[in-house]
Structures are given as structure tokens and as C-alpha cells.
Design a protein around this motif. Sequence first.
Motif, PDB file in Angstrom:
ATOM      1  N   GLU A 175       0.885  -1.203  -0.198  1.00 57.20           N
ATOM      2  CA  GLU A 175       0.019  -0.116  -0.011  1.00 57.20           C
ATOM      3  C   GLU A 175       0.590   1.298   0.009  1.00 57.20           C
ATOM      4  OE1 GLU A 175      -3.854  -1.103   2.424  1.00 57.20           O
ATOM      5  OE2 GLU A 175      -2.225  -1.139   3.659  1.00 57.20           O
ATOM      6  N   PHE A 176       1.948   1.231   0.374  1.00 55.87           N
ATOM      7  CA  PHE A 176       2.798   2.338   0.450  1.00 55.87           C
ATOM      8  C   PHE A 176       4.195   1.807   0.249  1.00 55.87           C
ATOM      9  CE2 PHE A 176       5.322   5.134   3.345  1.00 55.87           C
ATOM     10  CZ  PHE A 176       5.330   6.476   2.782  1.00 55.87           C
ATOM     11  N   THR A 177       5.221   2.713  -0.493  1.00 54.70           N
ATOM     12  CA  THR A 177       6.456   2.462  -0.628  1.00 54.70           C
ATOM     13  C   THR A 177       7.217   3.818  -0.429  1.00 54.70           C
ATOM     14  OG1 THR A 177       6.138   1.099  -2.685  1.00 54.70           O
ATOM     15  CG2 THR A 177       8.344   2.305  -2.483  1.00 54.70           C
ATOM     16  N   PRO A 178       7.941   3.579   0.863  1.00 52.60           N
ATOM     17  CA  PRO A 178       8.900   4.743   1.511  1.00 52.60           C
ATOM     18  C   PRO A 178      10.042   5.105   0.775  1.00 52.60           C
ATOM     19  CG  PRO A 178       9.541   2.743   2.456  1.00 52.60           C
ATOM     20  CD  PRO A 178       8.421   2.221   1.465  1.00 52.60           C
ATOM     21  N   ASP A 179      10.410   6.479   0.718  1.00 50.95           N
ATOM     22  CA  ASP A 179      11.729   6.738   0.354  1.00 50.95           C
ATOM     23  C   ASP A 179      12.724   6.708   1.341  1.00 50.95           C
ATOM     24  OD1 ASP A 179      11.448   8.907   2.170  1.00 50.95           O
ATOM     25  OD2 ASP A 179      10.353  10.312   0.647  1.00 50.95           O
ATOM     26  N   PRO A 180      14.067   6.851   1.042  1.00 50.40           N
ATOM     27  CA  PRO A 180      15.120   6.723   2.152  1.00 50.40           C
ATOM     28  C   PRO A 180      14.849   7.542   3.260  1.00 50.40           C
ATOM     29  CG  PRO A 180      15.986   6.811  -0.315  1.00 50.40           C
ATOM     30  CD  PRO A 180      14.692   7.289  -0.339  1.00 50.40           C
ATOM     31  N   ALA A 181      14.479   8.751   3.264  1.00 46.80           N
ATOM     32  CA  ALA A 181      14.092   9.638   4.654  1.00 46.80           C
ATOM     33  C   ALA A 181      13.280   8.959   5.322  1.00 46.80           C
ATOM     34  CB  ALA A 181      13.844  11.059   4.268  1.00 46.80           C
ATOM     35  N   PHE A 182      12.126   8.562   4.814  1.00 42.82           N
ATOM     36  CA  PHE A 182      11.151   8.176   5.456  1.00 42.82           C
ATOM     37  C   PHE A 182      11.516   6.792   6.159  1.00 42.82           C
ATOM     38  CE2 PHE A 182       7.414   5.165   6.360  1.00 42.82           C
ATOM     39  CZ  PHE A 182       6.552   6.223   6.738  1.00 42.82           C
ATOM     40  N   LEU A 183      12.494   5.843   5.374  1.00 38.25           N
ATOM     41  CA  LEU A 183      12.914   4.641   6.051  1.00 38.25           C
ATOM     42  C   LEU A 183      13.761   4.961   7.320  1.00 38.25           C
ATOM     43  CD1 LEU A 183      13.913   2.282   3.042  1.00 38.25           C
ATOM     44  CD2 LEU A 183      12.080   1.700   4.940  1.00 38.25           C
ATOM     45  N   GLU A 184      14.403   5.734   7.015  1.00 38.90           N
ATOM     46  CA  GLU A 184      15.295   5.966   8.290  1.00 38.90           C
ATOM     47  C   GLU A 184      14.637   6.363   9.609  1.00 38.90           C
ATOM     48  OE1 GLU A 184      18.450   6.569  10.958  1.00 38.90           O
ATOM     49  OE2 GLU A 184      18.551   5.419   8.949  1.00 38.90           O
ATOM     50  N   ARG A 185      13.552   7.402   9.356  1.00 42.99           N
ATOM     51  CA  ARG A 185      12.786   7.816  10.461  1.00 42.99           C
ATOM     52  C   ARG A 185      12.035   6.702  10.980  1.00 42.99           C
ATOM     53  NH1 ARG A 185      10.910  11.635   6.924  1.00 42.99           N
ATOM     54  NH2 ARG A 185       8.977  10.890   6.791  1.00 42.99           N
ATOM     55  N   HIS A 186      11.535   5.780  10.109  1.00 40.13           N
ATOM     56  CA  HIS A 186      10.828   4.567  10.427  1.00 40.13           C
ATOM     57  C   HIS A 186      11.649   3.696  11.405  1.00 40.13           C
ATOM     58  CE1 HIS A 186       8.553   1.021  10.154  1.00 40.13           C
ATOM     59  NE2 HIS A 186       9.577   0.449   9.650  1.00 40.13           N
ATOM     60  N   ARG A 187      12.802   3.644  10.993  1.00 38.07           N
ATOM     61  CA  ARG A 187      13.605   2.484  11.697  1.00 38.07           C
ATOM     62  C   ARG A 187      14.188   2.952  13.186  1.00 38.07           C
ATOM     63  NH1 ARG A 187      16.998   0.762   6.248  1.00 38.07           N
ATOM     64  NH2 ARG A 187      15.518  -0.923   5.431  1.00 38.07           N
ATOM     65  N   GLN A 188      14.391   4.197  13.027  1.00 35.71           N
ATOM     66  CA  GLN A 188      14.832   4.791  14.258  1.00 35.71           C
ATOM     67  C   GLN A 188      13.573   4.854  15.219  1.00 35.71           C
ATOM     68  OE1 GLN A 188      17.755   5.923  15.507  1.00 35.71           O
ATOM     69  NE2 GLN A 188      16.679   6.511  17.590  1.00 35.71           N
ATOM     70  N   GLY A 189      12.469   5.322  14.832  1.00 32.34           N
ATOM     71  CA  GLY A 189      11.273   5.353  15.703  1.00 32.34           C
ATOM     72  C   GLY A 189      11.047   3.826  16.134  1.00 32.34           C
ATOM     73  N   TYR A 190      11.262   2.688  15.221  1.00 31.52           N
ATOM     74  CA  TYR A 190      11.036   1.484  15.698  1.00 31.52           C
ATOM     75  C   TYR A 190      12.075   1.031  16.571  1.00 31.52           C
ATOM     76  CZ  TYR A 190      10.696  -3.616  14.845  1.00 31.52           C
ATOM     77  OH  TYR A 190      10.336  -4.830  15.031  1.00 31.52           O
ATOM     78  N   ARG A 191      13.230   1.408  16.540  1.00 33.62           N
ATOM     79  CA  ARG A 191      13.947   1.174  17.716  1.00 33.62           C
ATOM     80  C   ARG A 191      13.751   1.738  18.854  1.00 33.62           C
ATOM     81  NH1 ARG A 191      17.831   1.655  13.151  1.00 33.62           N
ATOM     82  NH2 ARG A 191      18.168   3.891  13.702  1.00 33.62           N
ATOM     83  N   GLU A 192      13.497   2.820  18.912  1.00 34.63           N
ATOM     84  CA  GLU A 192      12.884   3.430  20.026  1.00 34.63           C
ATOM     85  C   GLU A 192      11.830   3.018  20.755  1.00 34.63           C
ATOM     86  OE1 GLU A 192      14.860   5.740  21.871  1.00 34.63           O
ATOM     87  OE2 GLU A 192      16.358   5.480  20.106  1.00 34.63           O
ATOM     88  N   TRP A 193      10.905   2.678  19.920  1.00 35.03           N
ATOM     89  CA  TRP A 193       9.504   1.902  20.404  1.00 35.03           C
ATOM     90  C   TRP A 193      10.080   0.492  21.073  1.00 35.03           C
ATOM     91  CZ3 TRP A 193       7.260  -2.750  18.701  1.00 35.03           C
ATOM     92  CH2 TRP A 193       6.014  -2.909  19.297  1.00 35.03           C
ATOM     93  N   LEU A 194      10.768  -0.243  20.446  1.00 39.53           N
ATOM     94  CA  LEU A 194      11.156  -1.474  20.975  1.00 39.53           C
ATOM     95  C   LEU A 194      11.745  -1.479  22.482  1.00 39.53           C
ATOM     96  CD1 LEU A 194      12.852  -3.176  18.140  1.00 39.53           C
ATOM     97  CD2 LEU A 194      10.967  -3.948  19.058  1.00 39.53           C
ATOM     98  N   ILE A 195      12.480  -0.417  22.770  1.00 38.56           N
ATOM     99  CA  ILE A 195      13.162  -0.206  24.002  1.00 38.56           C
ATOM    100  C   ILE A 195      11.853   0.333  24.886  1.00 38.56           C
ATOM    101  CG2 ILE A 195      14.587   1.429  25.373  1.00 38.56           C
ATOM    102  CD1 ILE A 195      16.368   1.412  22.830  1.00 38.56           C
ATOM    103  N   ARG A 196      11.072   1.445  24.579  1.00 37.26           N
ATOM    104  CA  ARG A 196      10.059   1.825  25.263  1.00 37.26           C
ATOM    105  C   ARG A 196       9.132   0.787  25.657  1.00 37.26           C
ATOM    106  NH1 ARG A 196       8.534   5.220  22.104  1.00 37.26           N
ATOM    107  NH2 ARG A 196       6.240   4.457  21.249  1.00 37.26           N
TER     108      ARG A 196
END
Length: 209
Positions: A175-196
Motif C-alpha cells: 500500500e505504500f513505498t517509503p523513500d530513504p528519508a522515511f525509511l530512516e525515520r521509520h527505523r529509528q522510531g521502531y528502535r526507540e519503540w522496542l525499547i520503550r
Amino acid sequence: MSDPAPKGETVAARLVALRDHDEEMRRHLLKAGRLFEGYCPEMEQVHLENAAELEKIIAEFGYPSVSKVGSEAADAAWLVIQHAISRPEFMRRMLKILQKLPAGEIDPRNLARLEDRIRMYEGLPQRYGTQFDWDDDGKLSPVLHDPVAEVDRRRRELGMESLAEATEHFRKNQEFTPDPAFLERHRQGYREWLIRTGWRHRATDGTLK
């Protein structure tokens, strides 16, 4: 005198309503263009409320397996667990319950999906390759998993298509294809979410463990 336990038909209706509420919120966020911007608070709230309601049902009625509520409602109960991603211990506890159910009381493919999701968040390789995320090219790909031959053997035992066929299906319906900037935000947010949420912890070198 205590209230009588709810009947299977009543519980089934409650479970299907939880599923429908989840799907309705997802459609709303997708239409608003907000579904993929991290874990939306509104979506998380629905997932948390549904998990709490399922806990009440289990306390009143026992686990709502197929023989108690029918396959549709049993699938709905599984979906509530699968989406309760902010509650690691709840998901782990439910997995243990589901693993002890007699054959036919839960779709074994759903059990595989739940096990894979938990392993994914724990940083362990999937056993069935059911969980996907965007790769470096923005294409949906299975996250870390066991060797393909082992994964495909397990998938065949459950009547599932091969991992390659599943990947093709996911990408066809992406449904959605991210660009590199979005991917970086996504992965950083995901890492922080895993910790939180307590799925993972940050090691002294900054990596997750």
C-alpha cells in the motif's frame, strides 16, 4: 450469587466487534494518510483497549477457542493478541495458552504468525517467515528468519505458500513505498519503540539486545 458466565454466542459477538473496531480505525488512518507514520496513538489505543477486553473475556469465560465461539470469533481473538504489540508480556502469555490448546481449537497458521511476531520483536529469527517490513529499497520483505529451506518446510506443513510466493503477494499488494528519508525515520522510531515497550534493551555500545 455471582453472575452466570457469558454464553458463547455473546462472547463471539463481543470478539467480532473488537475486530471490526480495529479494522475501522485502520481504514480511517489509511484514508487520512496517517497509517504509516509510526504507530499512531489512536491505533495503539484501540489495540490496548481490545487487549484489556479480551483479558476480561478470558477471566469470565476462559480462552475463546473454536469449539467455544466458532472459527470467526476465535480468529478475532487471535487478531486482538497479534495487535497488542505494546504489551510484550501479554503476547508471550497468550502464546503459551494458545500452544497448549488441542488441535482444531486455533488456526495453526495464526499460531505461527504470533510466534513469528514475538520472535521478530525479540530480535530472533522467524520460524515461518510471516512478518514483513520494508527493505532498503522500500519493498516489503520478510524480516530475519531461519534458512529458507527450513522456513518453507514448516510453511508446507501448515498448508502455506512458499516464502517466495508470500513475498510476491505482499509486494503486489503493498500500500505504500517509503523513500530513504522515511525509511530512516521509520527505523529509528521502531528502535526507540522496542525499547520503550520493553521488547528490547539498549546495550552499552548503543545496540539493542
